[in-house]
Design an enzyme around this catalytic site. Sequence first.
Site, PDB file in Angstrom:
ATOM      1  N   SER A 218      12.485   3.871   3.630  1.00  0.00           N
ATOM      2  CA  SER A 218      13.074   2.722   4.284  1.00  0.00           C
ATOM      3  C   SER A 218      12.511   1.392   3.799  1.00  0.00           C
ATOM      4  O   SER A 218      12.958   0.347   4.234  1.00  0.00           O
ATOM      5  CB  SER A 218      12.889   2.841   5.794  1.00  0.00           C
ATOM      6  OG  SER A 218      11.553   3.117   6.093  1.00  0.00           O
TER       7      SER A 218
ATOM      8  N   LYS B 287       9.020  -1.011   1.874  1.00  0.00           N
ATOM      9  CA  LYS B 287       7.621  -1.089   1.467  1.00  0.00           C
ATOM     10  C   LYS B 287       6.691  -1.279   2.662  1.00  0.00           C
ATOM     11  O   LYS B 287       7.091  -1.818   3.693  1.00  0.00           O
ATOM     12  CB  LYS B 287       7.432  -2.262   0.518  1.00  0.00           C
ATOM     13  CG  LYS B 287       7.986  -1.975  -0.864  1.00  0.00           C
ATOM     14  CD  LYS B 287       7.795  -3.154  -1.793  1.00  0.00           C
ATOM     15  CE  LYS B 287       8.280  -2.772  -3.187  1.00  0.00           C
ATOM     16  NZ  LYS B 287       8.447  -3.928  -4.055  1.00  0.00           N
ATOM     17  N   VAL B 288       5.455  -0.858   2.491  1.00  0.00           N
ATOM     18  CA  VAL B 288       4.446  -1.079   3.519  1.00  0.00           C
ATOM     19  C   VAL B 288       3.339  -1.947   2.920  1.00  0.00           C
ATOM     20  O   VAL B 288       2.860  -1.686   1.816  1.00  0.00           O
ATOM     21  CB  VAL B 288       3.860   0.258   4.020  1.00  0.00           C
ATOM     22  CG1 VAL B 288       2.822   0.003   5.097  1.00  0.00           C
ATOM     23  CG2 VAL B 288       4.958   1.158   4.551  1.00  0.00           C
TER      24      VAL B 288
ATOM     25  N   ASP C 224      10.447  13.959  12.746  1.00  0.00           N
ATOM     26  CA  ASP C 224       9.968  13.816  11.366  1.00  0.00           C
ATOM     27  C   ASP C 224       8.442  13.933  11.316  1.00  0.00           C
ATOM     28  O   ASP C 224       7.767  13.131  10.677  1.00  0.00           O
ATOM     29  CB  ASP C 224      10.448  12.487  10.781  1.00  0.00           C
ATOM     30  CG  ASP C 224      10.389  12.480   9.253  1.00  0.00           C
ATOM     31  OD1 ASP C 224      10.230  13.567   8.661  1.00  0.00           O
ATOM     32  OD2 ASP C 224      10.495  11.392   8.667  1.00  0.00           O
TER      33      ASP C 224
ATOM     34  N   ILE D 253       0.818  -1.214   0.000  1.00  0.00           N
ATOM     35  CA  ILE D 253       0.000   0.000   0.000  1.00  0.00           C
ATOM     36  C   ILE D 253       0.844   1.253   0.000  1.00  0.00           C
ATOM     37  O   ILE D 253       0.336   2.364  -0.065  1.00  0.00           O
ATOM     38  CB  ILE D 253      -0.983   0.034   1.197  1.00  0.00           C
ATOM     39  CG1 ILE D 253      -0.231  -0.195   2.505  1.00  0.00           C
ATOM     40  CG2 ILE D 253      -2.103  -0.961   1.005  1.00  0.00           C
ATOM     41  CD1 ILE D 253      -1.097   0.037   3.737  1.00  0.00           C
ATOM     42  N   GLY D 254       2.131   1.100   0.083  1.00  0.00           N
ATOM     43  CA  GLY D 254       2.963   2.298   0.028  1.00  0.00           C
ATOM     44  C   GLY D 254       4.402   1.914   0.112  1.00  0.00           C
ATOM     45  O   GLY D 254       4.749   0.792   0.474  1.00  0.00           O
TER      46      GLY D 254
ATOM     47  N   LYS E  99       5.564  -2.900   7.862  1.00  0.00           N
ATOM     48  CA  LYS E  99       6.627  -2.156   7.182  1.00  0.00           C
ATOM     49  C   LYS E  99       7.834  -3.066   7.063  1.00  0.00           C
ATOM     50  O   LYS E  99       8.308  -3.614   8.054  1.00  0.00           O
ATOM     51  CB  LYS E  99       6.965  -0.899   7.979  1.00  0.00           C
ATOM     52  CG  LYS E  99       8.029  -0.044   7.295  1.00  0.00           C
ATOM     53  CD  LYS E  99       7.919   1.405   7.700  1.00  0.00           C
ATOM     54  CE  LYS E  99       8.761   1.692   8.924  1.00  0.00           C
ATOM     55  NZ  LYS E  99       8.691   3.092   9.330  1.00  0.00           N
TER      56      LYS E  99
ATOM     57  N   GLY F 104       8.306   3.852   1.115  1.00  0.00           N
ATOM     58  CA  GLY F 104       8.989   5.080   1.508  1.00  0.00           C
ATOM     59  C   GLY F 104      10.472   4.867   1.487  1.00  0.00           C
ATOM     60  O   GLY F 104      10.960   3.872   0.928  1.00  0.00           O
TER      61      GLY F 104
END
Length: 996
Positions: free
Chosen positions: A708, A710-711, A835, A703-704, A726, A706
Amino acid sequence: MPRLTSSPPHIRFFFPFFSYIPCVVFLCFLSHAAESQIQDQELQVLSKLRQSWQAPSSLDHWVASDSSSHCAWPEIKCQEGSITELNLVDLNINYSIPPFICDLKNLTKLDLSYNNIPGEFPTVLYNCSKLVYLDLSQNYFKGPIPPDIDCMANLQVLILAANSFSFDVPASVARLRRLRILHLYMSEYNGTYPEEIFGLSDLEELRLEYNKKFVPSQLTQNFTVLKKLRLFSMAQTNLYGGIPKTVSDMEALEHLNLGINPLTGEIPGSIFALRNLSDLYVYETNVSESIPQAVSAANLRVIDLSLNNLMGNIPEVFGQLKNLYCLNLEFNQLSGGIPEGIASLPALSDIRLSNNNLSGTIPPDFGKFSPLRRFEVAFNNLTGALPKQLCHGGTLFGLATMDNNLSAELPESLGNCSTLLEVMLNNNGFTGNVPGGLWMSQNLTALLLSGNGLTGELPKELSPNLTRIDLSNNKFFGKIPSTLSSWRNLVEFDASNNLLSGTVPAELTVLPSLTMLLLGQNKLSGNLPTDIISWKSLTTLNLSHNKISGPIPSKIGLLPVLTLLDLSDNQLSGLIPPEFGQLNLNGLNLSSNRLRGPIPAKLENAAYDTSFLNNPGLCASNPFMRINVCNAQSHRSSKTNLTLIVILAIAAAICVLLVVLFKSKASRKNRDRFDSTPKLTSFQSLNFTESNILSGLKEHNVIGSGGSGKVYRIMVNPSGEAVAVKRISNNQKLDEELEKQFVSEVEILGNIKHRHIVKLLCSISCENSKLLVYEYMENSSLDQWLHKKKRSSPIPGVTNNMILDWPKRLQIAIGAAKGLCYMHNDLRPPIIHRDVKSSNILLDSEFNAKIADFGLARMLAKPGEAVTMSAVAGSHGYLAPEYARMARANEKIDVYSFGVVLLELTTGREATDGEEGMGLADWTFNHIQRGKPISDVIDEEIKGSSYLDEIIKVFELGISCTATQPSDRPTMKEVERVLSKRGHSQENIRWVLPST
Ligand SMILES: *[C@@H]1O[C@H](CO)[C@@H](O)[C@H](O)[C@H]1NC(C)=O
Ligand SMILES: *[C@@H]1O[C@H](CO)[C@@H](O)[C@H](O)[C@H]1NC(C)=O
């Protein structure tokens, strides 16, 4: 201006000077020696002071140096080398005031406002014998004001506002005879205040407002000595009884606020202006013309008597108050007419007379001589025409006259008033056409004209800012135009009960933001458009009482958020589309049409038992639906359907079985590929196993992704429960930085349980892959909602047209603030996130915000302390300037980033998306620096709501949070408190914007 820091140039003795004037040298040397002795002592006091407050980072610059004396520090003022003023405003001071502060023997001014100082009134200050000015406002002081406070006999300014002082205001306060300024507003006093306060003859400002727990009292009759009082406010202090005539004895009064009280009786009119002449005239309202010049010298600028129970007339003499800027009398029981004179006051900007019993005509000169900004006379019995020149000054933005008996045509000049934001003229007797320019008024967001006798055709073009139009109950006629591209931002459109004819044009179905479309009781005919192009936000559709014919478009059954549908009393024919079974309607009315056939089974529900009446061809299988029961044939057909369903169900079950078998094999394979011995560490009791997780690491579950890794969204049990996983790194050896992030996240998050921080359920670790398993958040992250137009939305069931309305945005802001506040204040050691950004604020199914991604988070030794980080990390657009420069940070960097999130929530822009190459924070700050209206930058999607004031407050809070100087930023605690108060009540906030 919070962005600029300038320290005053320190003037020091210039050394070479000595050699030229030897005689002066000696004297100077002596006094210099004495001075430096005092300076040394006082410097020691300061350094002890800083220590006793646990050295807040805001006082980091309090270090002795040879090159400049402490007299040059911005918080300090000296005279002849000795400290006279301490201005310690908003410095994050969290501890009480130590007694040795009074070792600064020459201290005359002490300002400790906007800190977090706890405890009772600091009687240690009694030893500061020269103290003239004391400001302790906006702290956490509680308990009583001490009865011996009068020993601070030199006090001229005493500001204790916005604390939690309670009990009585003691009579000792009134024995501080030199007081010029006394601010006790917004506290918790639950007793009385001393009448003797009104005997303090030097008072210039007396503010007691917003103390709603005061024992009810009547206003004093005796104002005779208050000759210097300029500001008098007792709003919301439980005042009852009448306003005494003697108020006029306060000759210098400029600002009078007695709003929100149960005051009764009449407004003692003449007195406000008569001043010293009261003994010369027996004043009556009908002789105002004979009042001589002295009256026009009256100083009153603001009169606020709103929300009382005042009766009688508005005094004629208000029309003589040449300096009057704001007159607020709304929500009383005033009657009679609006005095002519008020209409020509040269300074009048804001007049609010709504919700009274006023009658007669509105004086026609309103606006001709005044720079009107708000003109509100709604909910009265006013008659006659609307004044023609309300916008003459070119500043009018709010016009509210609804619910009166006004008549005649709307003045043409309203069409040339580009400042207008909201126009509410509904429920009057206006006739004729709407001035053409009004539809196009460039800032207009809401135009409410319902319940008049207005005519004409609907406009082909609208101002792009218009989101809400109500034309219902008028005589508008003609076709709904099909050239609607300029209508695209409309959210609510109500034109019910007019004379509109022709068809519902397909172009109307394009409007993407429309939530409410009401066209009932017109003369619309023809077929409905079959292809509904957008309407993804439509919740209410009413086309009842028209002459619409043909079939009901099946696409109506697919509208994702439709909750009210009324198509009754038309000539619709054919079957009810089976898609209607998918709607989740709170209200459905299809009665009085020519529909036929069985109603969809899902609609056979007692909730809809009046939804289908008077359609002779319709039938239901249940008699409680109050329509015909379907005959045998349709029974048979429903039986066949049943058989079909059973067959399909069996087939599906077989499919599922196959898939499961295949999957478990695949997962075993996958697990083999994953790694040798995965190690699971759980932080909660889990209802899934590590193999549930490993088998779900499939590309189609992503689903995403970033920086670091994949999620994934992985279902962990058949009931549909999901978790978010994650995966850090993709089978390569973890680099050191990622490894650190993993450890940080596990260490910190594994131990936190808070409603507004995302739950880490477990971690799974092995040599070259790391998994973090979190609770799954149905509504993804905040950025997906705010910036969806610029990206495609991966949120299941969320379309690009769903609007995150203001109450939801505020709820999210409050939740996220609570999470951060908890990290900064309640954890030992405190944690800074480093962050904070909208993509790290996750939303559950009810839009509760949770802070996520602690990969960069660090523990602090103690609150307020800045620590040096090994490297700057964080996200572009959210980085606090001090952090970007020196990689030194304390929790105020999170406040900065959170401020950017508040600006995103209010402007709808992305953090990097300012104009002229600036980030959002700098760009918005520049915008207000240039004096441009804040409303210009507010997100169009929420701008038309009735929350604009609140939105602007939150925007301003975002500006404060992004101040360049960390010490100028509020703490998360303050931010959370301000936001929560916005969310729950109209109570005044403790914390306000530093002056910009
Ligand atoms: C107060 O200031 C004066 C100079 O204005 C100085 O002579 C005196 O010593 C100071 N008092 C103390 C106690 O520092
Ligand atoms: C007023 O408030 C204080 C502090 O909350 C409380 O202790 C006291 O009992 C209250 N007094 C009255 C009269 O309610």
